[in-house]
Design a protein around this motif. Structure first.
Motif, short mmCIF file in Angstrom:
data_model
loop_
_atom_site.label_atom_id
_atom_site.label_comp_id
_atom_site.label_asym_id
_atom_site.label_seq_id
_atom_site.Cartn_x
_atom_site.Cartn_y
_atom_site.Cartn_z
N ILE A 250 0.87 -1.17 0.00
CA ILE A 250 0.00 0.00 0.00
C ILE A 250 0.91 1.22 0.00
CG2 ILE A 250 -1.86 1.23 1.15
CD1 ILE A 250 -2.55 -1.40 2.57
N VAL A 251 0.80 2.00 -1.07
CA VAL A 251 1.64 3.19 -1.25
C VAL A 251 0.84 4.42 -0.82
CG1 VAL A 251 2.97 4.52 -2.94
CG2 VAL A 251 2.78 2.05 -3.19
N ARG B 235 -7.73 2.93 -2.95
CA ARG B 235 -8.83 2.38 -2.16
C ARG B 235 -8.85 3.00 -0.78
NH1 ARG B 235 -10.12 -3.74 -3.57
NH2 ARG B 235 -9.94 -3.53 -5.81
N LYS B 236 -10.03 2.96 -0.19
CA LYS B 236 -10.19 3.45 1.17
C LYS B 236 -9.67 2.38 2.13
CE LYS B 236 -13.71 5.50 4.19
NZ LYS B 236 -13.01 5.18 5.37
N TYR C 145 -9.00 1.49 8.32
CA TYR C 145 -8.75 2.43 9.40
C TYR C 145 -7.58 3.31 8.97
CZ TYR C 145 -5.22 -1.10 10.42
OH TYR C 145 -4.19 -1.99 10.32
N PRO C 146 -7.50 4.52 9.49
CA PRO C 146 -6.42 5.42 9.07
C PRO C 146 -5.04 4.89 9.49
CG PRO C 146 -8.13 6.62 10.24
CD PRO C 146 -8.44 5.17 10.40
N LEU C 147 -4.09 5.03 8.59
CA LEU C 147 -2.69 4.72 8.88
C LEU C 147 -1.97 6.05 8.93
CD1 LEU C 147 -2.10 1.73 6.44
CD2 LEU C 147 -2.43 1.64 8.91
N TYR D 195 -2.82 3.47 -2.30
CA TYR D 195 -2.73 2.85 -3.61
C TYR D 195 -2.29 1.41 -3.41
CZ TYR D 195 -1.55 1.98 -8.44
OH TYR D 195 -1.49 1.44 -9.70
N PHE D 196 -3.15 0.46 -3.77
CA PHE D 196 -2.89 -0.96 -3.56
C PHE D 196 -2.28 -1.57 -4.82
CE2 PHE D 196 -5.62 0.03 -0.18
CZ PHE D 196 -5.69 -1.02 0.72
N HIS D 197 -1.25 -2.39 -4.62
CA HIS D 197 -0.60 -3.06 -5.74
C HIS D 197 -0.17 -4.45 -5.27
CE1 HIS D 197 1.28 -2.78 -9.70
NE2 HIS D 197 2.20 -3.58 -9.21
#
Length: 137
Positions: free
Chosen positions: A9-10, A46-47, A50-52, A59-61
């Protein structure tokens, strides 16, 4: 060599070029450690559940690859150093059943990559004969 999958997750604050550069750097880390990339799947923005930090999106890859198990610790170490990655997870496919599932995921990702972006999959709707008879009455 074993089969692995990495979901990374970027950060969403990066531009498209920076995101692509980060993904390329991740792939370079894998190949420089003797890995062979089988497929990629860009899942897009994507949402998060929970917040990081202050990030609510990412951005999922997904990257599917084969590499010697001894290289995984170095790959993950380099992922931890990269400040542009919010999270990553490495999944090992070890048993025959898992390897079969990995092969199916790779084929699905390759098929998705070769399909033109604007082309939507159209499915034909089949109405059972029993319903057609009810409509005629």
């Amino acid at each position: 060599m074993r089969n692995y999958e990495n979901l990374v997750i970027v950060k969403p604050t990066l531009t498209a070029e920076e995101i692509q550069a980060n993904i390329s750097a991740i792939e370079e880390i894998i190949t420089s450690n003797g890995g062979e990339i089988a497929a990629r799947d860009a899942m897009g923005m994507r949402k998060l559940a929970y917040p990081l930090g202050k990030n609510e999106r990412g951005y999922f890859h997904v990257i599917y690859y084969s590499v010697d198990p001894s290289a995984i610790s170095e790959i993950e170490r380099r992922f931890r150093i990269n400040e542009e990655l919010l999270r990553f997870v490495t999944i090992k496919y070890d048993t025959n059943r898992e390897v079969t599932a990995w092969n199916q995921l790779v084929q699905k990702a390759q098929k998705k990559a070769t399909q033109p972006a604007g082309e939507a999959k159209v499915e034909e709707v089949v109405i059972p004969a029993a319903l057609e008879e009810d409509e005629e009455e």
